[in-house]
Design an enzyme around this catalytic site. Structure first.
Site, PDB file in Angstrom:
ATOM      1  N   ARG A 175       0.897  -1.059   0.221  1.00  0.00           N
ATOM      2  CA  ARG A 175       0.201  -0.137  -0.114  1.00  0.00           C
ATOM      3  C   ARG A 175       0.808   0.910  -0.113  1.00  0.00           C
ATOM      4  O   ARG A 175       0.584   2.137   0.979  1.00  0.00           O
ATOM      5  CB  ARG A 175      -0.833   0.359   1.443  1.00  0.00           C
ATOM      6  CG  ARG A 175      -2.144  -1.298   1.577  1.00  0.00           C
ATOM      7  CD  ARG A 175      -3.142  -0.679   0.078  1.00  0.00           C
ATOM      8  NE  ARG A 175      -4.089  -1.486   0.303  1.00  0.00           N
ATOM      9  CZ  ARG A 175      -4.507  -3.058  -0.337  1.00  0.00           C
ATOM     10  NH1 ARG A 175      -3.566  -2.942  -1.203  1.00  0.00           N
ATOM     11  NH2 ARG A 175      -5.551  -3.299  -0.399  1.00  0.00           N
ATOM     12  N   SER A 255     -10.742   0.265   2.704  1.00  0.00           N
ATOM     13  CA  SER A 255      -9.894   0.119   4.267  1.00  0.00           C
ATOM     14  C   SER A 255      -8.906   1.741   4.377  1.00  0.00           C
ATOM     15  O   SER A 255      -8.394   1.454   3.881  1.00  0.00           O
ATOM     16  CB  SER A 255      -8.684  -1.175   3.575  1.00  0.00           C
ATOM     17  OG  SER A 255      -9.372  -2.322   3.409  1.00  0.00           O
ATOM     18  N   GLU A 351      -4.703   4.341   6.019  1.00  0.00           N
ATOM     19  CA  GLU A 351      -4.127   4.744   4.118  1.00  0.00           C
ATOM     20  C   GLU A 351      -5.179   5.617   3.164  1.00  0.00           C
ATOM     21  O   GLU A 351      -3.871   6.375   2.751  1.00  0.00           O
ATOM     22  CB  GLU A 351      -5.340   3.008   4.142  1.00  0.00           C
ATOM     23  CG  GLU A 351      -4.026   2.165   3.137  1.00  0.00           C
ATOM     24  CD  GLU A 351      -4.587   3.135   1.463  1.00  0.00           C
ATOM     25  OE1 GLU A 351      -3.820   3.272   1.005  1.00  0.00           O
ATOM     26  OE2 GLU A 351      -5.686   3.109   1.315  1.00  0.00           O
TER      27      GLU A 351
HETATM   28  N1  EPU Z   1     -10.919  -9.751  10.156  1.00  0.00           N
HETATM   29  C1  EPU Z   1     -11.442 -10.379  11.103  1.00  0.00           C
HETATM   30  N2  EPU Z   1     -12.636  -8.844  11.262  1.00  0.00           N
HETATM   31  C2  EPU Z   1     -12.900  -8.840  10.347  1.00  0.00           C
HETATM   32  C3  EPU Z   1     -11.897  -8.935   8.704  1.00  0.00           C
HETATM   33  C4  EPU Z   1     -10.951  -9.301   8.553  1.00  0.00           C
HETATM   34  O1  EPU Z   1     -10.578 -10.436  12.386  1.00  0.00           O
HETATM   35  O2  EPU Z   1     -13.711  -7.925  10.602  1.00  0.00           O
HETATM   36  C5  EPU Z   1      -9.036 -10.703  10.057  1.00  0.00           C
HETATM   37  C6  EPU Z   1      -9.495 -12.078   9.449  1.00  0.00           C
HETATM   38  O3  EPU Z   1      -8.492 -13.223  10.391  1.00  0.00           O
HETATM   39  C7  EPU Z   1      -9.231 -12.386   8.002  1.00  0.00           C
HETATM   40  C8  EPU Z   1      -7.943 -11.720   7.827  1.00  0.00           C
HETATM   41  O4  EPU Z   1      -8.723 -10.654   8.487  1.00  0.00           O
HETATM   42  O5  EPU Z   1      -9.033 -13.901   7.506  1.00  0.00           O
HETATM   43  C9  EPU Z   1      -8.092 -10.785   6.709  1.00  0.00           C
HETATM   44  O6  EPU Z   1      -9.481 -10.729   6.420  1.00  0.00           O
HETATM   45  P1  EPU Z   1      -9.519  -9.754   3.862  1.00  0.00           P
HETATM   46  O7  EPU Z   1      -9.824 -11.294   4.046  1.00  0.00           O
HETATM   47  O8  EPU Z   1     -10.417  -9.335   4.477  1.00  0.00           O
HETATM   48  O9  EPU Z   1      -8.834  -9.021   4.280  1.00  0.00           O
HETATM   49  P2  EPU Z   1      -7.823  -7.786   5.430  1.00  0.00           P
HETATM   50  O10 EPU Z   1      -6.458  -8.247   5.843  1.00  0.00           O
HETATM   51  O11 EPU Z   1      -9.050  -7.632   6.251  1.00  0.00           O
HETATM   52  C10 EPU Z   1      -6.780  -6.365   2.601  1.00  0.00           C
HETATM   53  C11 EPU Z   1      -6.630  -5.475   2.335  1.00  0.00           C
HETATM   54  C12 EPU Z   1      -7.861  -5.118   0.892  1.00  0.00           C
HETATM   55  C13 EPU Z   1      -8.079  -6.143   0.486  1.00  0.00           C
HETATM   56  C14 EPU Z   1      -8.523  -7.923   1.388  1.00  0.00           C
HETATM   57  C15 EPU Z   1      -8.628  -9.121   0.667  1.00  0.00           C
HETATM   58  C16 EPU Z   1      -5.241  -3.474   3.123  1.00  0.00           C
HETATM   59  C17 EPU Z   1      -5.694  -2.054   4.340  1.00  0.00           C
HETATM   60  N3  EPU Z   1      -6.874  -4.563   2.484  1.00  0.00           N
HETATM   61  O12 EPU Z   1      -7.575  -6.697   4.394  1.00  0.00           O
HETATM   62  O13 EPU Z   1      -8.543  -4.021   1.194  1.00  0.00           O
HETATM   63  O14 EPU Z   1      -9.370  -6.011  -0.638  1.00  0.00           O
HETATM   64  O15 EPU Z   1      -6.976  -7.620   1.864  1.00  0.00           O
HETATM   65  O16 EPU Z   1      -7.217  -9.329   0.192  1.00  0.00           O
HETATM   66  O17 EPU Z   1      -4.448  -4.516   3.039  1.00  0.00           O
HETATM   67  C18 EPU Z   1      -8.668  -1.409   0.323  1.00  0.00           C
HETATM   68  O18 EPU Z   1      -7.646  -1.577   0.330  1.00  0.00           O
HETATM   69  O19 EPU Z   1      -9.740  -1.132   0.048  1.00  0.00           O
HETATM   70  C19 EPU Z   1      -8.960  -3.110   0.684  1.00  0.00           C
HETATM   71  C20 EPU Z   1     -10.744  -3.927   0.841  1.00  0.00           C
END
Ligand code: EPU
Length: 358
Positions: A175, A255, A351
């Site tokens: 990012r 995010s 972000e």
């Molecule tokens: N999780 C929680 N609570 C929640 C949501 C997620 O505990 O409410 C934990 C879970 O352990 C889950 C893990 O977070 O397994 C990962 O969740 P997710 O796959 O939704 O990914 P993220 O790390 O929360 C990142 C990106 C997203 C992208 C997703 C999928 C960043 C800041 N965000 O989110 O990007 O879509 O991975 O690859 O890196 C964006 O930047 O706007 C965005 C949506």
């Protein structure tokens, strides 16, 4: 055509958080010459310039003085990369596609799929424009823009010249890019060239995606041969629709925080205390921690504070419940950061870009 420069323009429709903000001057530019003229107007009138794209990764904390330029440059061109002239010959299945900065990201992902150009399917349904994508090095479901980018062209506001950046000179990170640091406010990205493949090579390594693919194949009685880039695009879109609110219905900027990268000592200390803390190991021995988990542990998932809130299905997303101001949203962001800091001694980084702070 000369760009139409208007005064006192509401930016509510130009930011997906739908925050109220007024631009002192505003124009939208669809041609390179219009961009140059708009910059010249700002120079002669001594106005600060703010550049926006699709408005999906910005927080408008107040009114914006000076000239806001919305980049609406359009056009797509491509060139097949042939093995001829290439010593290793391993690029025969590649196509370089150049997108003007104002093109909508997701529409272009779908356009590429239609053409049989693969490699962007994991990045389906990300809001925003092509020109904004490199700034935060958009990434999702195991793929980052940096994996596909060959080069980009940007207008250097200091010299007035177009500059070409290759992947390395963009200084991409998680990012992150040069355009958030030394290049901040200096370069205006005008087009982006991505190297895509004419051979389908679906990447379903991301756990949530592979689970969705497996479930789909089981349900439909399909084998792994049926896993096409189109299917990946559809499933990624489905996962995103389930978790992430549609900005048209519930204003948000995706995010709101980066997932923090912890070094080994801090990681080990936290894991000793919070055994079930999810973590994604990094090459340096540290790990990336889902900020959403940290926020959820603080009891803030689904929290409502007047007109703002933490989304109830993805704790990383802050929402405008209707009539929020930028200040209210930033106050909630502050509360989230403070809670996570207190409980985990981790400092979350916001972000999106923040504009309009006095
Ligand atoms: N999780 C929680 N609570 C929640 C949501 C997620 O505990 O409410 C934990 C879970 O352990 C889950 C893990 O977070 O397994 C990962 O969740 P997710 O796959 O939704 O990914 P993220 O790390 O929360 C990142 C990106 C997203 C992208 C997703 C999928 C960043 C800041 N965000 O989110 O990007 O879509 O991975 O690859 O890196 C964006 O930047 O706007 C965005 C949506």
């Amino acid at each position: 055509m000369t760009p139409v420069i208007q005064q006192n323009v509401s930016l509510r429709a130009f930011n997906t958080l739908a925050l109220p903000s007024t631009a002192e001057y505003f124009c939208s530019v669809s041609e390179h010459s219009q961009l140059l003229q708009a910059l010249e107007f700002a120079r002669t009138s001594a106005l600060v310039v703010t550049i926006i794209g699709g408005g999906s990764n910005i927080v408008l904390a107040g009114d914006i003085p000076g000239l806001v330029i919305q980049i609406d440059l359009r056009g797509v061109s491509h060139r097949y990369v042939t093995a001829a002239g290439n010593a290793t010959g391993d690029l025969a299945n590649a196509v370089d596609v150049t997108f003007a900065a104002g093109e909508n990201w997701h529409q272009q992902v779908l356009f590429c799929l239609d053409q049989g150009w693969y490699g962007l399917e994991n990045l389906s349904l990300i809001p925003g424009t092509m020109g904004a994508a490199p700034i935060q090095n958009i990434g999702a479901y195991g793929v980052e823009l940096a994996d596909r980018l060959i080069s980009l062209q940007a207008l250097d506001r200091q010299s007035g010249e177009l500059v070409c950046f290759d992947r390395q000179s963009c200084e991409f990170g998680y990012r992150d890019s040069l355009f958030k640091h030394a290049g901040y406010d200096r370069y205006i990205i005008v087009d982006v060239t991505l190297r895509l493949s004419t051979k389908p090579e679906p990447n379903i390594s991301y756990p949530a995606l592979s689970a969705a693919v497996e479930a789909f194949c089981r349900r439909e009685g399909l084998t792994s041969e049926a896993i096409t880039p189109r299917l990946v695009s559809n499933l990624v879109s489905e996962i995103r629709r389930q978790k992430l609110p549609d900005p048209a219905l519930l204003p948000n900027a995706g995010s709101f925080f980066k997932n923090p990268l912890l070094k080994q000592p801090q990681l080990n200390a936290l894991l000793a205390q919070f055994e079930d803390m999810p973590n994604y190991p990094q090459p340096d021995g540290g790990a990336k921690i889902p900020a959403a988990w940290l926020i959820e542990q603080c009891g803030l998932k689904g929290a409502e504070r007047g007109e703002v809130g933490v989304h109830d299905r993805q704790a990383l997303v802050l929402i405008n419940r209707g009539q929020a101001s930028g200040a209210e949203l930033l106050a909630l962001a502050g509360e989230v950061r403070q809670s996570v800091e207190q409980r985990f001694a981790i400092s979350l980084e916001i972000e999106p870009r923040i504009y309009g702070v006095n």
